[in-house]
Structure formats: structure tokens, C-alpha cells
Write an enzyme that holds these catalytic residues in place. Structure first.
Site: not given
Length: 257
Positions: A145, A158
Site C-alpha cells: 500500500s 495497517y
């Protein structure tokens, strides 16, 4: 024109929707056989596999919770038993939990890290063990990501997991290179997938985000799938330990509000 992945076999975690499904579709178009894993939606995933096979490709679905060591190992072994061999692993499965840092629970932290980092670690290990035993080269592609680099307030677990994926990829690129195994990251920005459904349904937040993306649009799963196909092919045989950012320019043009 020959297909880039003709005769190859790929395993894709979480390949029943979103980016993973887009990659599975592209790999099939490029000539690969594909195994996807899913957590719980067997009927929905069976429909997905029927769609994948509709073009004449070879696709199978295997139930596996990648946060569990034994399940991740079984996903690799069942892929080999059903499709004959394995050349490419795409670690796509990922989850997130929104919370203020001071409110994050141990259960939510474990949920995110166990899927995004621990699961990726041990599925990759199972893949490498198979390749060593079979004396085959191979390719591992991690779906990371932009938040391996870019802060994302209220999603600290995350970000920690994706930062871990980035460093793990760098480290394994050195360790696995003598075995003929390459490993790379793809770091998507804002992509139109189920994980972003709340954003897609909030016109104010969506407008604010689009103003921060120089290309002025969200990405699509096929934008990620195209770089995955390149990394899975021989065209990328001299590339390892690298992150490819697919974000429309977001990372270098973004300010958190």
C-alpha cells in the site's frame, strides 16, 4: 502474439474480489492457471470462479484463512496438488481497522497484523519451501500500500503492517535471490474496491481525495493487475526488492487533513 504467462501457475490470496480478482483475471488472460483463496463466502467465490473459467481459463478456489499458519501452508500445497505445480505467489489478502491509536484493541491489532504481515510471511515461506524442494525458480508479488510510506491517521496497525511488508520484501530479495526467486511489492493508492466502499459512497470525502490525486481519478483493479502481470513475467526477471507505486501521483501530492 504469445501470452506472457503461458504454462505458469499462480496462487493469489484473497483473489475473490477487488484487486486480487483483477489480478486473477489478467493472469488468466496472459495464459496462467490460477488458484484463489477465500475466507468464508463459498457460494460467492464459486460464482467468481465460474466467471474466471468462462473464458476457457483454468481456475480453482481453495478455502483458507491466511492468518492461520496451517491454512496458508495448505493453500500452497492444495494449489500444487490441484494445478500440478506453482510458479507465482501474489500475497493480496489484506484488512484494515479504523480507530484512534489510544482506542486500538489487542484483538483488532492482531486481526490486522495476522492477515497483512504474519499471513504474508508464512504463505511466502510455504511457497519458498515448495520451490526449494521442487528445484524451481519463482516469483512472489506482495500487494502492499502507499501506506508503507504515507501516514494514515487512525489506521496505525495497517500502516505498521504495510511498513513491515516493505522491509520484509527488501530483506527477502537478498536472501532468496541465490535461489532464483524474486520478490517485489506493488503499493496501490486509492483503488475502486470493496475495501473503499465507504469512501466511494461519501461524495465529500471522495471529492477531497480526488483533489489530492494529480491524475484526478481513482485507480481500478486493472491498473494494479497490469503491473502484477509484468512482475509475474520474465520481462521483470532482473527486478527484485522493489516497490512499484500505483497511485496516480497521490503519494507525493498528499496532505492529511
Amino acid at each position: 502474439m504469445s501470452k506472457r504467462l503461458e504454462g505458469k501457475v499462480a496462487a493469489i490470496t484473497g483473489g475473490n474480489q477487488g484487486i486480487g480478482l483483477g489480478i486473477a483475471q489478467r493472469f488468466l488472460e496472459e495464459g496462467a492457471a490460477v488458484a484463489i483463496c477465500y475466507l468464508s463466502d463459498k457460494p460467492g467465490t464459486e460464482r467468481v470462479v465460474e466467471g474466471l473459467r468462462s473464458g476457457g481459463g483454468n481456475a480453482v478456489a481453495i478455502q483458507a484463512d491466511v492468518s492461520k499458519l496451517a491454512d496458508g501452508q495448505r493453500f500452497i500445497s492444495e494449489t500444487v496438488s490441484q494445478l500440478g505445480e506453482l510458479d507465482i505467489l501474489v500475497n493480496n489478502a489484506g484488512v484494515e481497522k479504523r480507530a484512534n491509536f489510544w482506542d486500538v484493541t489487542e484483538a483488532d491489532y492482531d486481526f490486522v497484523l495476522n492477515v497483512n504481515l504474519k499471513g504474508l510471511f508464512f504463505v511466502s515461506q510455504a511457497m519458498v519451501r515448495y520451490l526449494i524442494e521442487a528445484q524451481r525458480p519463482g516469483k512472489i508479488i506482495n500487494i502492499s500500500s502507499v501506506h508503507e510510506e504515507l501516514p494514515f491517521p487512525h489506521f496505525s496497525s495497517y500502516c505498521a503492517s504495510k511498513g513491515g511488508v516493505k522491509m520484509l520484501t527488501r530483506n527477502l530479495s537478498i536472501e532468496l535471490a541465490p535461489l532464483g526467486i524474486t520478490i517485489n511489492n506493488i503499493a496501490p493508492g486509492a483503488i475502486e474496491t470493496p475495501i473503499n466502499k465507504n469512501l466511494l459512497n461519501d461524495p465529500v470525502k471522495l471529492k477531497s481525495l480526488l483533489e489530492n490525486i494529480p491524475l484526478r481519478r481513482l485507480g481500478k483493479p486493472e491498473d494494479v493487475a497490469s503491473i502484477a502481470a509484468f512482475l509475474a513475467s520474465q520481462e521483470s526477471s532482473y527486478i527484485t526488492g522493489t516497490t512499484f507505486v500505483v497511485d496516480g501521483g497521490l503519494t507525493w501530492n498528499y496532505e492529511e487533513q
